[in-house]
Design an enzyme around this catalytic site. Structure first.
Site: not given
Ligand code: SAH
Ligand code: SF4
Length: 371
Positions: A92, A112, A341
């Protein structure tokens, strides 16, 4: 011959490829201009390039950006885009409009390798690094959405970049560096290094190179002032503890009072949010040109944390502020579309796709973006 995506090939590499193919060097410059200044999507649009060369280039390369498959617009104007890559992987990208700027939050990896406890991306395995073309592509799609080609000199909708999406950018340094160099190139997208912020959880050995080579603003995800706690919240701390991290910040090339390092600090109720934590934070950052970004924790299903109370955040902020630091509390933007975020994509996967507004690439091609 195997075709490659020309988007993401750095300037020197492109020059090298052209030389190898016997194409004059000035053509590389022209094509760069078409790709990154004009934002064209096909070699046929390159009017001053001879037809036979265009045909040859189409045999060597293709021009590809990630596909914008879905978009949501928040009541506060924040937009969230779902971008799909050639292998079906998705990330995104969020656009946050403000009065004097527009910031996009972009990703460096799908997933990650790190496992920060409060971060939803940290619960997912690393799927893969993004290529430099995929990183530049996020910027280019944002420009497409706002119909912002050719590169405007001022009043840009996409004026700033924060690398605060999925992934740890300093663990995909080469691709991130290539991408940012393309984005910063003055003959193309032309975004100044001052408008780009790279956020790291503290990959100490890469920080110096990042500052020297790219010179972008640095944000450091600190989140705790004592190693015992930071070892838990940001497990990378066991490898690179606070002292080493702050030493690397002190030496970060280009950091000065005009270009401060941002320290991100997520406010977790009863975990890291006492006045004593705030005072220790101030003490630790002494002599580092810094600003502090207090981030209200954004909860996700299954997370074991809660956001600090507004009172605790206000007290914390007050202490930091009184010590002379700017300490804005990052206002949550686009909460209604889960656009925070640092925890992109994972949330939207849960949502039924029918709830998302579908954007067809034809709309974008015809310049009717969602902006
Ligand atoms: N990997 C890099 C950049 C991506 S994360 C890093 O860790 O810095 C961007 C920021 O969002 C980081 O400061 C991260 O700690 C923060 N973040 C992650 N999950 C969050 C959450 N649930 N609520 C608030 N901030 C979060
Ligand atoms: Fe990775 Fe950053 Fe999330 Fe930590 S906070 S798991 S480094 S994306």
């Amino acid at each position: 011959m195997q075709q490659t995506n020309i988007i993401g090939i750095g300037r020197d590499d492109l020059n090298g490829l052209f030389k190898e193919a016997g194409i004059p060097a000035f053509r590389a410059k022209q094509i760069w201009h078409w790709l990154y200044f004009q934002g064209v999507r096909s070699f046929d649009q390159m009017a001053n390039v001879p037809k036979d060369l265009r045909a040859r280039l189409s045999e060597m390369f293709f021009i590809h950006r990630p596909t914008l498959s879905q978009a949501q617009v928040s009541t506060d104007g924040t937009q969230k885009w779902l971008l799909k890559f050639y292998d079906g992987q998705e990330v995104e990208c969020v656009h946050i409009p403000e009065v004097d700027r527009g910031t996009i939050c972009i990703s460096s990896q799908v997933g990650c390798t790190l496992t920060c406890k409060f971060c939803h991306t940290g619960t997912q395995k690393l799927v893969r690094n993004l290529t430099s073309g995929e990183i530049v592509g996020q910027m280019m799609v944002a420009r497409d959405v706002f119909n912002e080609w050719p590169t405007p000199f001022s009043h840009r909708h996409v004026s700033n970049i924060v690398m605060m999406g999925m992934g740890e950018p300093l663990y995909n340094y080469e691709n991130v560096a290539n991408a940012l160099k393309i984005i910063m190139d003055p003959e193309g997208i032309s975004l100044s290094k001052r408008k780009i912020t790279l956020s790291t959880s503290g990959v100490v050995p890469m920080m110096q190179q990042c500052g020297e080579e790219l010179g972008v603003n640095l944000a450091v995800s600190l989140h705790a002032v004592r190693d015992e706690l930071r070892n838990i919240l940001v497990p990378l701390n066991k490898k690179y503890p606070i002292k080493e991290l702050l030493e690397a910040c002190r030496n970060y090339p280009g950091a000065n009072n005009a270009n401060r390092i941002t320290f991100e600090y997520v406010m977790l109720k009863g975990v890291n949010d006492t006045p004593a934590d705030a005072r220790e934070l101030v003490r630790l950052l002494k002599h580092i040109p810094s600003k502090i970004n207090l981030i209200p924790f954004n909860p996700w299903p299954g997370s074991s944390f809660e956001c600090s109370s507004p009172k605790a955040i206000a007290e914390f902020s007050e202490i930091v502020f009184k010590a002379g630091y700017s300490a804005p509390v990052r206002t949550p933007r686009g909460r209604d579309i889960l656009a925070a975020c640092g925890q992109l994509k994972s949330e939207s996967e849960r949502k039924s796709k029918s709830k998302l507004q579908n954007i067809h690439s034809e709309d974008l091609n015809s310049g009717q973006g969602i902006g």
